[in-house]
Scaffold this active site. Structure first.
Site, PDB file in Angstrom:
ATOM      1  N   THR A  17       0.824  -1.208   0.000  1.00  0.00           N
ATOM      2  CA  THR A  17       0.000   0.000   0.000  1.00  0.00           C
ATOM      3  C   THR A  17       0.860   1.261   0.000  1.00  0.00           C
ATOM      4  O   THR A  17       2.053   1.233   0.314  1.00  0.00           O
ATOM      5  CB  THR A  17      -0.935   0.030   1.227  1.00  0.00           C
ATOM      6  OG1 THR A  17      -0.163   0.109   2.416  1.00  0.00           O
ATOM      7  CG2 THR A  17      -1.832  -1.196   1.264  1.00  0.00           C
ATOM      8  N   ASP A  18       0.203   2.362  -0.338  1.00  0.00           N
ATOM      9  CA  ASP A  18       0.868   3.666  -0.269  1.00  0.00           C
ATOM     10  C   ASP A  18       0.567   4.307   1.087  1.00  0.00           C
ATOM     11  O   ASP A  18      -0.037   3.683   1.966  1.00  0.00           O
ATOM     12  CB  ASP A  18       0.433   4.559  -1.440  1.00  0.00           C
ATOM     13  CG  ASP A  18      -1.068   4.801  -1.488  1.00  0.00           C
ATOM     14  OD1 ASP A  18      -1.764   4.637  -0.456  1.00  0.00           O
ATOM     15  OD2 ASP A  18      -1.567   5.171  -2.571  1.00  0.00           O
ATOM     16  N   GLN A  19       0.942   5.551   1.256  1.00  0.00           N
ATOM     17  CA  GLN A  19       0.765   6.237   2.537  1.00  0.00           C
ATOM     18  C   GLN A  19      -0.708   6.353   2.934  1.00  0.00           C
ATOM     19  O   GLN A  19      -1.034   6.446   4.109  1.00  0.00           O
ATOM     20  CB  GLN A  19       1.415   7.625   2.469  1.00  0.00           C
ATOM     21  CG  GLN A  19       1.475   8.325   3.804  1.00  0.00           C
ATOM     22  CD  GLN A  19       2.248   9.629   3.730  1.00  0.00           C
ATOM     23  OE1 GLN A  19       2.566  10.111   2.653  1.00  0.00           O
ATOM     24  NE2 GLN A  19       2.540  10.205   4.878  1.00  0.00           N
ATOM     25  N   VAL A  22      -3.861   2.549   0.483  1.00  0.00           N
ATOM     26  CA  VAL A  22      -4.457   2.016  -0.744  1.00  0.00           C
ATOM     27  C   VAL A  22      -3.402   1.193  -1.485  1.00  0.00           C
ATOM     28  O   VAL A  22      -2.234   1.588  -1.565  1.00  0.00           O
ATOM     29  CB  VAL A  22      -4.958   3.179  -1.640  1.00  0.00           C
ATOM     30  CG1 VAL A  22      -5.430   2.678  -2.989  1.00  0.00           C
ATOM     31  CG2 VAL A  22      -6.072   3.943  -0.931  1.00  0.00           C
TER      32      VAL A  22
END
Length: 141
Positions: A17-19, A22
């Site tokens: 995931t990203d920050q 997601v």
């Protein structure tokens, strides 16, 4: 049964995931690869065994359509089926779902090659594998 969807579940890991929590878009491509690997394993073969026979299956084309985001710790299902094939080509369909919700759909196209990366006819190099694939290709257009 021909064209049957094979599926398996995974839990979204933090590193995928990203920050914002997601799933980063390129990770779906890894999940497609997981789908292909587990699909062929479900029919009694592994990519390692196929490669020992001198066959490789590089991706030649890719389609992907993002519908909804998967998030950290979600349980998602990777759905895979063999959509089309010939003596030298394969095409897989994919769906990634969370419960009944479609998140991503896609398709990969592949060509059978030898270790020299020249096209290889699967029906000649591995007739047993060709027969198995023929029995599991989708009958849908």
């Amino acid at each position: 049964m021909a064209g049957t969807w094979y599926h398996h579940e995974i839990r979204v890991r933090y590193q995928e995931t990203d920050q914002m929590g997601v799933v980063y878009h390129a990770n779906y491509l890894t999940w497609f690869e997981m789908g292909r690997t587990e699909w062929i394993r479900a029919f009694g073969h592994t990519y390692e065994e196929i490669e020992r026979r001198g066959l490789l299956l590089p991706v030649t084309d890719l389609e992907i359509s993002y519908k909804r985001a998967a998030r950290y710790d979600d349980i998602v299902t990777i759905w895979t089926r063999l959509a089309a094939m010939s003596h030298v080509r394969l095409e897989y369909d994919f769906k990634i779902t969370r419960e009944d919700e479609l998140l991503v759909k896609g398709k990969t196209k592949h060509v059978w090659v030898g270790k020299d990366f020249k096209p290889a006819r699967i029906d000649k190099k591995a007739p047993d594998l060709y027969a198995l694939l023929t029995n599991h290709v989708s009958e849908e257009a």
